[in-house]
Design a protein around this motif. Sequence first.
Motif, PDB file in Angstrom:
ATOM      1  N   ASP A 167       0.715  -1.306  -0.355  1.00  0.00           N
ATOM      2  CA  ASP A 167      -0.020   0.014   0.027  1.00  0.00           C
ATOM      3  C   ASP A 167       0.920   1.382  -0.063  1.00  0.00           C
ATOM      4  OD1 ASP A 167      -2.508  -1.562   1.965  1.00  0.00           O
ATOM      5  OD2 ASP A 167      -2.229  -1.606  -0.075  1.00  0.00           O
ATOM      6  N   GLN A 168       2.140   1.158  -0.403  1.00  0.00           N
ATOM      7  CA  GLN A 168       3.014   2.341  -0.640  1.00  0.00           C
ATOM      8  C   GLN A 168       3.409   2.441  -2.061  1.00  0.00           C
ATOM      9  OE1 GLN A 168       5.836   3.311   2.458  1.00  0.00           O
ATOM     10  NE2 GLN A 168       4.775   2.013   4.032  1.00  0.00           N
ATOM     11  N   GLY A 169       4.011   3.486  -2.575  1.00  0.00           N
ATOM     12  CA  GLY A 169       4.591   3.734  -3.748  1.00  0.00           C
ATOM     13  C   GLY A 169       6.173   2.967  -3.492  1.00  0.00           C
ATOM     14  N   PRO A 170       6.782   2.824  -4.787  1.00  0.00           N
ATOM     15  CA  PRO A 170       7.994   2.265  -4.974  1.00  0.00           C
ATOM     16  C   PRO A 170       9.041   3.291  -4.316  1.00  0.00           C
ATOM     17  CG  PRO A 170       6.949   1.922  -6.850  1.00  0.00           C
ATOM     18  CD  PRO A 170       6.127   2.899  -6.203  1.00  0.00           C
ATOM     19  N   GLN A 171      10.177   2.801  -3.798  1.00  0.00           N
ATOM     20  CA  GLN A 171      11.190   3.744  -3.201  1.00  0.00           C
ATOM     21  C   GLN A 171      12.294   3.110  -3.919  1.00  0.00           C
ATOM     22  OE1 GLN A 171      10.407   3.306   1.291  1.00  0.00           O
ATOM     23  NE2 GLN A 171       8.216   3.807   0.874  1.00  0.00           N
TER      24      GLN A 171
ATOM     25  N   PHE B 125       0.075   6.009  -9.637  1.00  0.00           N
ATOM     26  CA  PHE B 125       0.653   6.523  -8.907  1.00  0.00           C
ATOM     27  C   PHE B 125       1.291   7.718  -9.699  1.00  0.00           C
ATOM     28  CE2 PHE B 125       1.796   3.532  -5.557  1.00  0.00           C
ATOM     29  CZ  PHE B 125       1.614   2.145  -5.939  1.00  0.00           C
TER      30      PHE B 125
ATOM     31  N   PHE C 104       7.802   8.456  -5.812  1.00  0.00           N
ATOM     32  CA  PHE C 104       6.462   8.317  -6.076  1.00  0.00           C
ATOM     33  C   PHE C 104       5.625   8.669  -4.851  1.00  0.00           C
ATOM     34  CE2 PHE C 104       6.499   5.663  -9.853  1.00  0.00           C
ATOM     35  CZ  PHE C 104       7.782   5.262  -9.899  1.00  0.00           C
ATOM     36  N   GLY C 105       4.498   8.974  -5.244  1.00  0.00           N
ATOM     37  CA  GLY C 105       3.398   9.102  -4.132  1.00  0.00           C
ATOM     38  C   GLY C 105       3.105   7.819  -3.826  1.00  0.00           C
ATOM     39  N   SER C 106       2.048   7.955  -2.822  1.00  0.00           N
ATOM     40  CA  SER C 106       1.686   6.803  -2.170  1.00  0.00           C
ATOM     41  C   SER C 106       0.437   5.781  -2.850  1.00  0.00           C
ATOM     42  CB  SER C 106       1.029   7.079  -0.680  1.00  0.00           C
ATOM     43  OG  SER C 106       0.011   7.886  -0.844  1.00  0.00           O
TER      44      SER C 106
END
Lengths: 112, 114
Positions: free
Chosen positions: A40-44, B90, B104-106
């Motif tokens: 539930d998060q964006g890629p890092q 995203f 990136f956003g969430s």
Amino acid sequence: EAGVTQSPRYAVLQEGQAVSFWCDPISGHDTLYWYQQPRDQGPQLLVYFRDEAVIDNSQLPSDRFSAVRPKGTNSTLKIQSAKQGDTATYLCASSLRWGEQYFGPGTRLTVL
Amino acid sequence: TQTVSQSDAHVTVFEGDSVELRCNYSYGGSIYLSWYIQHHGHGLQFLLKYYSGNPVVQGVNGFEAEFSKSDSSFHLRKASVHWSDSAVYFCAVSASSGSWQLIFGSGTQLTVMP
């Protein structure tokens, strides 16, 4: 044209175990990226390469994570001693210089 | 520091409805903005990007996005959604000072009901 391929697609480990992820980028792409995507998060971004050289690994937990791209083509990301907090999907992407990034399907890692 | 904010975690609409997915960014230098789509169990696919010129950019499958410098926004829109548009979207920002790394956003989960 084949896309970015990754293996395995899934991995389940106990804490303390090691695991390696493999990425085959699009042929001819000189830049390769590894991302960590928690649920539930964006890629890092973890690390990225230009050919075989590491350009930026400042977000890679260096005590347990390592990444190589020895011939400037395929790449391996390794977690030496996995922790529950490493549970995430690991995405590989490739691009030609600063162009659009193409993503692989990812490896979903669960650390119990 | 670059940040990307997607204020809506979930958006639900019916097939044929229009939709707008919101993205706000925080950065003052030269940037480019992009949108990606991620279907369940798959990697991210590029939809569109903006760097300069016409603030409305067209992407694949009828998506478009509009850049607003005054609002620091880059909202994604589609006039008539299809059930296959259900996915996570995203927003991402990158900048020359950050070596063009994507931040990136969430993400926003779009659910299209039949």
